[in-house]
Write a protein that holds these residues in place. Structure first.
Motif, PDB file in Angstrom:
ATOM      1  N   ASP A 263     -63.007 -57.327 101.009  1.00  0.00           N
ATOM      2  CA  ASP A 263     -62.492 -55.984 101.339  1.00  0.00           C
ATOM      3  C   ASP A 263     -61.025 -56.002 101.781  1.00  0.00           C
ATOM      4  O   ASP A 263     -60.490 -54.980 102.206  1.00  0.00           O
ATOM      5  CB  ASP A 263     -63.334 -55.352 102.461  1.00  0.00           C
ATOM      6  CG  ASP A 263     -64.766 -55.086 102.014  1.00  0.00           C
ATOM      7  OD1 ASP A 263     -65.004 -55.055 100.786  1.00  0.00           O
ATOM      8  OD2 ASP A 263     -65.648 -54.918 102.889  1.00  0.00           O
ATOM      9  N   SER A 264     -60.385 -57.171 101.725  1.00  0.00           N
ATOM     10  CA  SER A 264     -58.981 -57.333 102.167  1.00  0.00           C
ATOM     11  C   SER A 264     -58.765 -56.818 103.595  1.00  0.00           C
ATOM     12  O   SER A 264     -57.822 -56.083 103.872  1.00  0.00           O
ATOM     13  CB  SER A 264     -58.016 -56.614 101.208  1.00  0.00           C
ATOM     14  OG  SER A 264     -58.144 -57.131  99.919  1.00  0.00           O
ATOM     15  N   GLU A 265     -59.668 -57.201 104.496  1.00  0.00           N
ATOM     16  CA  GLU A 265     -59.555 -56.764 105.895  1.00  0.00           C
ATOM     17  C   GLU A 265     -59.459 -57.955 106.838  1.00  0.00           C
ATOM     18  O   GLU A 265     -60.205 -58.929 106.681  1.00  0.00           O
ATOM     19  CB  GLU A 265     -60.794 -55.937 106.290  1.00  0.00           C
ATOM     20  CG  GLU A 265     -60.790 -54.528 105.740  1.00  0.00           C
ATOM     21  CD  GLU A 265     -62.094 -53.788 106.047  1.00  0.00           C
ATOM     22  OE1 GLU A 265     -62.992 -54.379 106.700  1.00  0.00           O
ATOM     23  OE2 GLU A 265     -62.215 -52.629 105.623  1.00  0.00           O
ATOM     24  N   ILE A 266     -58.574 -57.847 107.825  1.00  0.00           N
ATOM     25  CA  ILE A 266     -58.460 -58.878 108.863  1.00  0.00           C
ATOM     26  C   ILE A 266     -58.773 -58.232 110.206  1.00  0.00           C
ATOM     27  O   ILE A 266     -58.199 -57.195 110.548  1.00  0.00           O
ATOM     28  CB  ILE A 266     -57.048 -59.502 108.905  1.00  0.00           C
ATOM     29  CG1 ILE A 266     -56.713 -60.192 107.571  1.00  0.00           C
ATOM     30  CG2 ILE A 266     -56.929 -60.505 110.050  1.00  0.00           C
ATOM     31  CD1 ILE A 266     -55.312 -60.795 107.499  1.00  0.00           C
ATOM     32  N   THR A 267     -59.694 -58.847 110.964  1.00  0.00           N
ATOM     33  CA  THR A 267     -60.093 -58.314 112.269  1.00  0.00           C
ATOM     34  C   THR A 267     -59.843 -59.365 113.341  1.00  0.00           C
ATOM     35  O   THR A 267     -60.210 -60.527 113.170  1.00  0.00           O
ATOM     36  CB  THR A 267     -61.617 -57.973 112.265  1.00  0.00           C
ATOM     37  OG1 THR A 267     -61.905 -57.202 111.103  1.00  0.00           O
ATOM     38  CG2 THR A 267     -62.025 -57.209 113.507  1.00  0.00           C
ATOM     39  N   ILE A 268     -59.238 -58.928 114.457  1.00  0.00           N
ATOM     40  CA  ILE A 268     -59.060 -59.835 115.603  1.00  0.00           C
ATOM     41  C   ILE A 268     -60.201 -59.567 116.579  1.00  0.00           C
ATOM     42  O   ILE A 268     -60.449 -58.416 116.962  1.00  0.00           O
ATOM     43  CB  ILE A 268     -57.687 -59.612 116.289  1.00  0.00           C
ATOM     44  CG1 ILE A 268     -56.540 -59.849 115.306  1.00  0.00           C
ATOM     45  CG2 ILE A 268     -57.540 -60.527 117.513  1.00  0.00           C
ATOM     46  CD1 ILE A 268     -55.161 -59.471 115.822  1.00  0.00           C
ATOM     47  N   ALA A 269     -60.895 -60.625 116.980  1.00  0.00           N
ATOM     48  CA  ALA A 269     -62.024 -60.479 117.913  1.00  0.00           C
ATOM     49  C   ALA A 269     -61.499 -60.013 119.277  1.00  0.00           C
ATOM     50  O   ALA A 269     -60.403 -60.413 119.690  1.00  0.00           O
ATOM     51  CB  ALA A 269     -62.745 -61.815 118.054  1.00  0.00           C
ATOM     52  N   PRO A 270     -62.272 -59.172 119.987  1.00  0.00           N
ATOM     53  CA  PRO A 270     -61.819 -58.634 121.285  1.00  0.00           C
ATOM     54  C   PRO A 270     -61.303 -59.703 122.246  1.00  0.00           C
ATOM     55  O   PRO A 270     -60.260 -59.518 122.880  1.00  0.00           O
ATOM     56  CB  PRO A 270     -63.075 -57.946 121.837  1.00  0.00           C
ATOM     57  CG  PRO A 270     -63.853 -57.555 120.623  1.00  0.00           C
ATOM     58  CD  PRO A 270     -63.590 -58.627 119.606  1.00  0.00           C
ATOM     59  N   LEU A 271     -61.995 -60.831 122.340  1.00  0.00           N
ATOM     60  CA  LEU A 271     -61.593 -61.863 123.304  1.00  0.00           C
ATOM     61  C   LEU A 271     -60.267 -62.551 122.935  1.00  0.00           C
ATOM     62  O   LEU A 271     -59.651 -63.198 123.777  1.00  0.00           O
ATOM     63  CB  LEU A 271     -62.690 -62.923 123.454  1.00  0.00           C
ATOM     64  CG  LEU A 271     -63.938 -62.487 124.234  1.00  0.00           C
ATOM     65  CD1 LEU A 271     -65.011 -63.549 124.176  1.00  0.00           C
ATOM     66  CD2 LEU A 271     -63.596 -62.162 125.688  1.00  0.00           C
ATOM     67  N   ALA A 272     -59.856 -62.419 121.668  1.00  0.00           N
ATOM     68  CA  ALA A 272     -58.611 -63.085 121.234  1.00  0.00           C
ATOM     69  C   ALA A 272     -57.415 -62.138 121.269  1.00  0.00           C
ATOM     70  O   ALA A 272     -56.278 -62.554 121.063  1.00  0.00           O
ATOM     71  CB  ALA A 272     -58.790 -63.633 119.823  1.00  0.00           C
ATOM     72  N   LYS A 273     -57.685 -60.847 121.541  1.00  0.00           N
ATOM     73  CA  LYS A 273     -56.611 -59.841 121.419  1.00  0.00           C
ATOM     74  C   LYS A 273     -55.437 -60.102 122.354  1.00  0.00           C
ATOM     75  O   LYS A 273     -54.285 -59.909 121.986  1.00  0.00           O
ATOM     76  CB  LYS A 273     -57.173 -58.434 121.634  1.00  0.00           C
ATOM     77  CG  LYS A 273     -57.849 -57.947 120.355  1.00  0.00           C
ATOM     78  CD  LYS A 273     -58.208 -56.494 120.359  1.00  0.00           C
ATOM     79  CE  LYS A 273     -58.609 -56.098 118.934  1.00  0.00           C
ATOM     80  NZ  LYS A 273     -59.536 -55.005 118.885  1.00  0.00           N
ATOM     81  N   GLU A 274     -55.715 -60.547 123.566  1.00  0.00           N
ATOM     82  CA  GLU A 274     -54.635 -60.755 124.549  1.00  0.00           C
ATOM     83  C   GLU A 274     -53.665 -61.844 124.043  1.00  0.00           C
ATOM     84  O   GLU A 274     -52.449 -61.639 124.000  1.00  0.00           O
ATOM     85  CB  GLU A 274     -55.251 -61.136 125.906  1.00  0.00           C
ATOM     86  CG  GLU A 274     -54.235 -61.190 127.044  1.00  0.00           C
ATOM     87  CD  GLU A 274     -53.722 -62.606 127.309  1.00  0.00           C
ATOM     88  OE1 GLU A 274     -52.571 -62.723 127.759  1.00  0.00           O
ATOM     89  OE2 GLU A 274     -54.455 -63.576 127.058  1.00  0.00           O
ATOM     90  N   ALA A 275     -54.219 -62.984 123.617  1.00  0.00           N
ATOM     91  CA  ALA A 275     -53.367 -64.080 123.111  1.00  0.00           C
ATOM     92  C   ALA A 275     -52.659 -63.699 121.817  1.00  0.00           C
ATOM     93  O   ALA A 275     -51.581 -64.208 121.513  1.00  0.00           O
ATOM     94  CB  ALA A 275     -54.211 -65.331 122.893  1.00  0.00           C
ATOM     95  N   MET A 276     -53.275 -62.798 121.060  1.00  0.00           N
ATOM     96  CA  MET A 276     -52.745 -62.440 119.729  1.00  0.00           C
ATOM     97  C   MET A 276     -51.927 -61.140 119.751  1.00  0.00           C
ATOM     98  O   MET A 276     -51.710 -60.536 118.708  1.00  0.00           O
ATOM     99  CB  MET A 276     -53.917 -62.285 118.742  1.00  0.00           C
ATOM    100  CG  MET A 276     -54.727 -63.526 118.514  1.00  0.00           C
ATOM    101  SD  MET A 276     -54.021 -64.621 117.288  1.00  0.00           S
ATOM    102  CE  MET A 276     -54.091 -63.608 115.819  1.00  0.00           C
ATOM    103  N   THR A 277     -51.489 -60.713 120.929  1.00  0.00           N
ATOM    104  CA  THR A 277     -50.694 -59.475 121.011  1.00  0.00           C
ATOM    105  C   THR A 277     -49.426 -59.630 120.175  1.00  0.00           C
ATOM    106  O   THR A 277     -48.698 -60.604 120.313  1.00  0.00           O
ATOM    107  CB  THR A 277     -50.319 -59.168 122.482  1.00  0.00           C
ATOM    108  OG1 THR A 277     -51.508 -59.165 123.249  1.00  0.00           O
ATOM    109  CG2 THR A 277     -49.639 -57.818 122.602  1.00  0.00           C
ATOM    110  N   MET A 278     -49.191 -58.636 119.306  1.00  0.00           N
ATOM    111  CA  MET A 278     -48.046 -58.708 118.399  1.00  0.00           C
ATOM    112  C   MET A 278     -46.845 -57.958 118.982  1.00  0.00           C
ATOM    113  O   MET A 278     -47.007 -56.909 119.597  1.00  0.00           O
ATOM    114  CB  MET A 278     -48.400 -58.081 117.045  1.00  0.00           C
ATOM    115  CG  MET A 278     -49.561 -58.762 116.345  1.00  0.00           C
ATOM    116  SD  MET A 278     -49.075 -60.346 115.637  1.00  0.00           S
ATOM    117  CE  MET A 278     -50.654 -61.162 115.571  1.00  0.00           C
ATOM    118  N   GLY A 279     -45.646 -58.504 118.761  1.00  0.00           N
ATOM    119  CA  GLY A 279     -44.426 -57.845 119.244  1.00  0.00           C
ATOM    120  C   GLY A 279     -43.299 -58.004 118.248  1.00  0.00           C
ATOM    121  O   GLY A 279     -43.518 -58.278 117.059  1.00  0.00           O
TER     122      GLY A 279
END
Length: 357
Positions: A257-273
């Motif tokens: 489906d060409s979708e990428i999902t970040i798991a809730p527990l990883a969101k803090e480390a993976m914050t994009m800027g």
């Protein structure tokens, strides 16, 4: 030279044969040298002959507890001496990642078995490659181990294809790999999973580490236990049930489906800027340049990655025991980077084991 060749050729661990007979039974028929029951069961599971869908996958590869496996499967033509066999698989296990090398060698072994109907010739060829790095035969083709360079295998996938599918979102994959996160990739077709997953480690070319790749995993307790012992990984699955296993991933890629999902527990480390936007734009710009080859795109991303490590240098100091570089977090905070950049650099230092314990 002979010594160097011997080192290269000692990468193979074993060869095995799986057959499907005219009654539809699938059996582990032969191997050299011996193998463990656990590995044998795993290879039977990976070999498409045991698959209920009855789809033939000519070549699959993957890794289990640091052992790579390569499996070539063929249908037996009526003209063959193998009268009671409808299909068979040749399995090679090895210490190195090199799908092209082992696909070429297993194809030669397949031709030998089709012709002679006995594993003896296969064993002779296997030993020849193991000891001399070469096997030659008039009718079945020749194989030379040193024709297959590891770097070539690392660059065989296409980063451009990944970027054309995911665009700016490719930076999520880059960030996850930089931070040594757990990436799970799903697609119902194993060929698509393998092609995509094998390419991802090239996004962090400075590490040249393909041991993080597990391109063909089943939702089997033993396999999952082995996978979860790895700190960060890229794992490929063909069972959509894996999407419900959030304990297995920080980033989930639904390739179908060409979708990428970040798991809730990883969101803090993976914050994009801002920094991630810059990296994303560079990746897309480089990949969309028709003049550039895949390896040039890999090089561009690698240069940008090095730049990020250069950013970390001013905040790194030699640890008390003089063993390694560690992050001076206070110095990093004083630099007043945007919060997402500071957060990323901190987590990158953690991934590189640069935090003071």
């Amino acid at each position: 030279m002979a010594a160097a060749e011997a080192v290269d050729t000692q990468l193979m661990l074993g060869v095995g044969l799986i057959e499907k007979d005219t009654n539809g039974e699938v059996l582990w028929v032969w191997c050299y040298p011996s193998t463990t029951a656990t590995l044998r069961n795993l290879l039977l599971r990976k070999c498409c002959l045991t698959d209920e869908s009855k789809l033939l996958h000519p070549f699959v590869f993957g890794q289990y507890r640091r052992t790579w496996f390569y499996i070539t499967t063929i249908e037996v033509p009526d003209s063959s001496v193998l009268i009671k066999v409808t299909h068979f698989s040749i399995v090679l296990t090895a210490k190195d990642f090199n799908p092209e090398k082992y696909a070429a060698f297993t194809r030669i072994l397949c031709r030998m078995y089709l012709k002679h109907g006995s594993p003896v010739k296969m064993m002779e060829s296997y030993i020849a490659v193991l000891t001399k790095g070469i096997c030659q035969s008039e009718e079945n083709g020749s194989f030379l181990s040193k024709d297959f360079d590891a770097r070539k295998a690392y660059l065989a996938g296409s980063i451009k294809d990944i970027v054309s599918q995911f665009g700016m979102e490719t930076v999520i994959l880059h960030t996850a790999l930089m931070l040594k996160k757990r990436i799970v990739v799903y697609h119902p077709k194993i060929e698509a999973v393998q092609e995509f997953t094998r390419t991802l480690p090239a996004l962090v070319w400075h590490r040249q580490d393909w041991t993080i790749l597990h391109s063909y995993v089943h939702l089997d307790a033993d396999e999952l236990e082995a996978l979860q012992m790895c700190p960060g990984y890229i794992a490929g699955f063909v069972d959509l049930e894996v999407s419900n296993r959030s304990d297995l991933y920080d980033v989930f890629v639904n390739l179908a489906d060409s979708e990428i999902t970040i798991a809730p527990l990883a969101k803090e480390a993976m914050t994009m800027g801002k920094l991630h936007k810059e990296i994303g734009q560079l990746i897309v710009q480089s990949a969309e340049d028709p003049e550039k080859s895949d390896s040039q795109v890999v090089q561009d991303i690698s240069l940008k990655t090095r730049e990020i490590f250069t950013n970390l240098e001013p905040f790194s100091e030699v640890s008390g025991d003089g063993e390694k570089l560690v992050l001076n977090f206070e110095a990093l905070k004083q630099r007043r980077f945007p919060p997402a950049t500071e957060n990323f650099l901190y987590h990158l230092a953690a991934a590189e084991q640069m935090l003071k314990i």
